[in-house]
Design an enzyme around this catalytic site. Structure first.
Site, PDB file in Angstrom:
ATOM      1  N   LYS A  45      -9.699  -7.711   8.678  1.00 24.19           N
ATOM      2  CA  LYS A  45      -9.835  -8.574   9.650  1.00 24.19           C
ATOM      3  C   LYS A  45     -10.200  -6.938  10.200  1.00 24.19           C
ATOM      4  O   LYS A  45      -9.052  -5.831  10.289  1.00 24.19           O
ATOM      5  CB  LYS A  45      -9.697 -10.267  10.641  1.00 24.19           C
ATOM      6  CG  LYS A  45      -8.219  -8.995  10.845  1.00 24.19           C
ATOM      7  CD  LYS A  45      -7.707  -9.719  12.033  1.00 24.19           C
ATOM      8  CE  LYS A  45      -6.109 -10.059  12.089  1.00 24.19           C
ATOM      9  NZ  LYS A  45      -6.475  -9.922  12.829  1.00 24.19           N
ATOM     10  N   HIS A  58       0.905  -1.670  -0.281  1.00 24.38           N
ATOM     11  CA  HIS A  58      -0.141   0.221   0.007  1.00 24.38           C
ATOM     12  C   HIS A  58       0.611   1.369   0.253  1.00 24.38           C
ATOM     13  O   HIS A  58       0.752   1.976  -0.882  1.00 24.38           O
ATOM     14  CB  HIS A  58      -1.022  -0.274   1.142  1.00 24.38           C
ATOM     15  CG  HIS A  58      -2.244  -0.606   0.760  1.00 24.38           C
ATOM     16  ND1 HIS A  58      -2.101  -1.890   0.824  1.00 24.38           N
ATOM     17  CD2 HIS A  58      -3.643  -0.377   0.952  1.00 24.38           C
ATOM     18  CE1 HIS A  58      -3.462  -2.296   0.318  1.00 24.38           C
ATOM     19  NE2 HIS A  58      -4.064  -1.158   0.913  1.00 24.38           N
TER      20      HIS A  58
END
Lengths: 185, 280
Positions: A104, A39
């Site tokens: 999650k 990222h």
């Protein structure tokens, strides 16, 4: 146990907006993996005016850093990692056309708002069920950032990958709703 | 004086690293089964069933149950009548970790430097705590500690006037804030007392105690039970997807402390409470 079968990348907005927080889904199709370092690098590339390693339009990113595949295996253990660490980068990617994320844990307010504005969806997979999820991954191809090892960007072909809709396109949050439903005084 | 050889430590440690990641302890699997019987949420039950299936798959196919194969944490009790032959204890443990993680196709999750963040490429260095004991046994406990739950762990120097209520509130608030990020159902390791550095160590050490085994002091055992009940009323549930199974167990260790102090540390462990034990 009823589960909604969905196909990715998403083909229409309806496919996304019909998903509601708390829906249990089975995902099939193509996903891209990217976590912390990937990222960071994607955002740096955008800042430098470079092209991203893959077109984000209608795609789904899975936050995962798999274990190495044993000989004869497609991939090692491959459960989701904590999504909140990607929050800083996510609104930018959603504006560029990303439509889904699997990970999650909680997303922050900015991400939930960006999910709503850009009509996207965030799925929660079961943290720690890496061996089970690996079974749903049929094919793996390295796409970019090989030097990042487990954090490299890979293209996965999955079949019936189990997940739950956490944040839907209306901004509802299953973690919050579920807690309200099940907490007792 | 008993001689213990470097190569034997390396072998044992390598084995432990793999076993910890492939085979969930019986205590944890039993706790999953108990939780499944008590869970009220359908999604919660669904998650628990998948965790049970995942553990079974990991052990039968010898693959890691979780892709985060963890920081290798060791608590070693070294008998003062042991003589280690062939090299240092620390080197032997690190060599064992290297071997175990490579041969087991486990993920390397350690970076050499917290700022530069280059992977060390062999999951070392391990975190090693050594306690000197009487006798001639080398007792090694190993845990593969995942990053998700570790990141949600906290430490606070409370005031003595905060008392037991303050301690309880802080622990419950920590679990609430961690929610799904720490991969519940959790094992909650708690240290109370000691000082700044020992309280964190106690919290970690508590996680090595098998699920279901209570603290030997009755008052602390009762506090463990009470906290577990309160945590399970939070509604977070398996993976934060709702339910009454937020913790599989709560473990507390205590120690004497300064008259001015009330340190509390909470070290969270995800449902994959991976710990192994060998004695040489």
């Amino acid at each position: 146990m009823s589960r909604i079968k969905i196909q990715v990348p998403f083909e229409s907005e309806d496919g996304i907006t019909s998903l509601k927080a708390g829906d249990r889904v089975l995902i099939s199709g193509t996903l891209y993996t990217a976590r912390d370092s990937a990222h960071k690098r994607m955002i740096e590339q955008l800042e430098n005016g470079e092209k991203l390693p893959f077109d984000l339009a209608n795609q789904v990113i899975y936050y995962v850093g798999p274990t190495p595949a044993k000989p004869g295996q497609v991939i090692g253990s491959a459960g989701p990692t904590t999504s909140g660490r990607m929050d800083k980068f996510t609104p930018t990617l959603l504006e560029l056309g990303l439509k889904g994320m699997i990970g999650k844990g909680y997303r922050n307010k900015e991400v939930i708002e960006a999910i709503k504005v850009n009509k996207a969806v965030y799925f929660g997979a079961i943290g720690g069920s890496g061996a089970l999820i690996a079974r749903t991954i049929k094919h793996v191809e390295l796409v970019a950032y090989e030097d990042l090892g487990t954090e490299a960007v890979r293209k996965l072909v999955v079949e019936d990958f189990p997940a739950v809709v956490i944040n839907d396109a209306e901004g509802d949050d299953w973690y919050q709703l579920a807690r309200n439903q099940f907490q007792s005084p | 004086m008993k001689e213990i050889h470097y190569a034997d430590i390396v072998e044992k440690v390598a084995e432990m690293c793999q076993q910890a990641n492939f085979e969930l302890g019986e205590d944890v699997v039993n706790a999953f089964q108990t939780a499944l019987r008590n869970e009220v949420s359908e999604t919660g039950k669904d998650v628990l069933n998948q965790l049970i299936e995942n553990a079974h798959l990991a052990s039968s196919e010898r693959v890691p149950m979780c892709q985060d194969t963890g920081v290798s944490v060791f608590i070693v009790k070294l008998g003062q009548d042991c003589h280690l032959v062939g090299g240092s204890l620390y080197d032997a443990i690190n060599d064992g970790v290297r071997k175990g993680y490579e041969e087991g196709y486990l993920r390397y999750s350690i970076v050499d430097d917290p700022i530069e963040r280059k992977n060390s490429g062999d999951n070392t260095p391990a975190v090693i705590h050594v306690e000197l004991t009487e006798g001639d046994r080398l007792d090694i406990q190993m845990s593969a500690k995942g990053g998700g739950a570790e990141n949600m762990s906290v430490l606070k120097m409370l005031k003595p006037s905060d008392g037991l209520e303050g301690v309880k509130e802080y622990i419950i608030e920590t679990v609430r804030a961690a929610g799904p990020n720490a991969c519940p159902p959790l094992v909650v390791g708690i240290g109370i007392g000691g000082n700044f550095e020992t309280v964190a160590y106690m919290a970690k050490k508590a996680l090595f105690r098998p699920i279901g085994e209570r603290n030997k002091k009755p008052a602390i055992a009762a506090l463990e039970q009470l906290l577990m009940e309160e945590i399970n009323r939070l509604g977070i549930g398996p993976q934060g997807m709702g339910g009454n199974t937020t913790a599989l167990d709560v473990k507390i260790e205590t120690a004497p402390c300064h008259i001015a102090a009330l340190p509390v540390a909470v070290n969270l462990n995800c449902h994959a409470s991976r710990h192994k034990h060998v004695v040489l």
